[in-house]
Design a protein around this motif. Structure first.
Motif, short mmCIF file in Angstrom:
data_model
loop_
_atom_site.label_atom_id
_atom_site.label_comp_id
_atom_site.label_asym_id
_atom_site.label_seq_id
_atom_site.Cartn_x
_atom_site.Cartn_y
_atom_site.Cartn_z
N ALA A 59 0.83 -1.21 0.00
CA ALA A 59 0.00 0.00 0.00
C ALA A 59 0.86 1.25 0.00
O ALA A 59 0.54 2.24 -0.67
N ALA A 60 1.97 1.22 0.75
CA ALA A 60 2.88 2.36 0.75
C ALA A 60 3.48 2.55 -0.64
O ALA A 60 3.58 3.68 -1.14
N LEU A 61 3.87 1.45 -1.27
CA LEU A 61 4.43 1.53 -2.62
C LEU A 61 3.41 2.11 -3.59
O LEU A 61 3.73 2.97 -4.42
N ALA A 62 2.16 1.66 -3.48
CA ALA A 62 1.12 2.11 -4.41
C ALA A 62 0.77 3.58 -4.23
O ALA A 62 0.38 4.25 -5.20
N THR A 63 0.89 4.10 -3.01
CA THR A 63 0.48 5.48 -2.74
C THR A 63 1.64 6.46 -2.68
O THR A 63 1.42 7.67 -2.59
N ARG A 72 12.43 2.23 -3.61
CA ARG A 72 12.98 1.84 -2.30
C ARG A 72 12.03 0.91 -1.57
O ARG A 72 12.48 -0.07 -0.93
N LEU A 73 10.76 1.14 -1.65
CA LEU A 73 9.78 0.27 -1.01
C LEU A 73 9.72 -1.09 -1.70
O LEU A 73 9.53 -2.12 -1.05
N GLY A 74 9.90 -1.08 -3.01
CA GLY A 74 9.95 -2.35 -3.74
C GLY A 74 11.12 -3.20 -3.31
O GLY A 74 11.01 -4.43 -3.19
N GLN A 75 12.27 -2.57 -3.07
CA GLN A 75 13.43 -3.30 -2.58
C GLN A 75 13.15 -3.91 -1.21
O GLN A 75 13.57 -5.04 -0.92
N SER A 124 -6.52 2.92 4.22
CA SER A 124 -6.74 4.37 4.20
C SER A 124 -6.33 4.99 2.87
O SER A 124 -6.74 6.11 2.56
N ARG A 125 -5.50 4.27 2.09
CA ARG A 125 -4.96 4.79 0.82
C ARG A 125 -4.20 6.10 1.04
O ARG A 125 -4.13 6.96 0.18
N SER A 126 -3.61 6.21 2.23
CA SER A 126 -2.81 7.38 2.58
C SER A 126 -1.36 6.95 2.73
O SER A 126 -1.06 6.06 3.54
N TYR A 127 -0.48 7.56 1.97
CA TYR A 127 0.94 7.25 2.07
C TYR A 127 1.46 7.54 3.47
O TYR A 127 2.18 6.74 4.08
N GLY A 128 1.05 8.67 4.02
CA GLY A 128 1.49 9.03 5.37
C GLY A 128 1.03 8.04 6.42
O GLY A 128 1.78 7.71 7.34
N ASP A 182 8.54 12.50 7.62
CA ASP A 182 8.77 13.93 7.89
C ASP A 182 8.25 14.79 6.75
O ASP A 182 7.75 15.91 6.97
N ARG A 183 8.37 14.28 5.54
CA ARG A 183 8.01 15.06 4.35
C ARG A 183 6.50 15.12 4.15
O ARG A 183 5.94 16.20 3.89
N VAL A 184 5.81 13.99 4.27
CA VAL A 184 4.38 13.96 3.94
C VAL A 184 3.47 13.86 5.15
O VAL A 184 2.28 14.17 5.06
N GLY A 185 4.02 13.45 6.29
CA GLY A 185 3.18 13.20 7.45
C GLY A 185 2.43 14.39 8.01
O GLY A 185 1.26 14.26 8.42
N PRO A 186 3.05 15.58 8.08
CA PRO A 186 2.35 16.72 8.68
C PRO A 186 1.05 17.10 7.99
O PRO A 186 0.18 17.73 8.61
N ALA A 187 0.86 16.71 6.74
CA ALA A 187 -0.37 17.04 6.03
C ALA A 187 -1.59 16.35 6.64
O ALA A 187 -2.72 16.83 6.49
#
Length: 217
Positions: A59-63, A72-75, A124-128, A182-187
């Motif tokens: 799910a992280a890879l997809a989003t 990196r997630l694929g690895q 959730s389909r949320s990367y964060g 850190d990059r996407v989480g605060p949203a």
């Protein structure tokens, strides 16, 4: 200096984070004194996460919103399906845990809770959201594994469980997860804080459950 978002979440999870990192299980693992029955029970329950964990990574890879992150997630998916899964198979054989023994015990409450929170974050389909749970699952393990005393225990079941979570590649992966969070989480700060804090509490409870007859440590 302002704390990063991931560090703010770690602080919000206290004292459960430090209680997990300093847990009796961790201390006995590092000393090589953990009873075979305790280690076997722990690994049986931990292996139950594999399906949900792979789904969460997927799910992280997809989003993920960048190609480098997807790569990196694929690895990481390849590593979980390869060396880490192989460790479980070897450890079960060394501990005399056959397939029937793996399947017989029911999920503990923390195991069921971890499966549920991984599915929740994936759905959730949320990367964060996915990163919040992944970050706990990986960063907390790095925290205790990197503090393990050296030399490591002689038994590979103990030593490799530590080195799987304390090596250059794993440290780089945790740094990547933290950077992305850190990059996407605060949203979606409220959602991600909730998932992170609940996941840390489940980690602590999962370690407690390795000693079912002794209660909280």
């Amino acid at each position: 200096m302002t704390d990063s978002f991931s560090e703010t979440l770690r602080q919000a999870s206290q004292p459960a984070w430090d209680e997990a990192v300093r847990h009796r299980f961790v201390q006995e693992l590092g000393a090589g004194t953990i009873a075979d029955g305790v280690m076997a029970g722990y690994l049986i329950q931990d292996y139950r996460f594999l399906d949900s964990f792979l789904a969460l990574l997927g799910a992280a890879l997809a989003t993920a919103d960048t190609l480098p992150a997807k790569l990196r997630l694929g690895q990481a998916l390849g590593f979980i399906c390869g060396p880490e899964n192989t460790y479980f198979e070897r450890a079960f054989a060394a501990l005399g845990v056959d397939e029937a023994a793996r399947l017989a015990p029911p999920d503990t409450a923390p195991t069921a809770g971890f499966k549920a929170i991984m599915r929740e974050a994936a759905a959730s389909r949320s990367y964060g959201a996915a990163l919040s749970v992944l970050c706990v699952a990986e960063w907390l393990y790095l925290d205790w594994a990197s503090a393990a005393p050296r030399p490591l225990p002689a038994t590979f079941v103990h030593a490799e469980w530590i080195t799987l979570h304390d090596n250059e590649g794993f440290r780089d992966f945790v740094a990547f997860l933290r950077h992305e969070l850190d990059r996407v989480g605060p949203a979606e700060a409220t959602l991600n804080r909730d998932l992170f804090v609940r996941a840390v509490r489940l980690e602590q409870e999962f370690l407690d459950a390795a000693y079912p007859d002794l209660g909280r440590t």
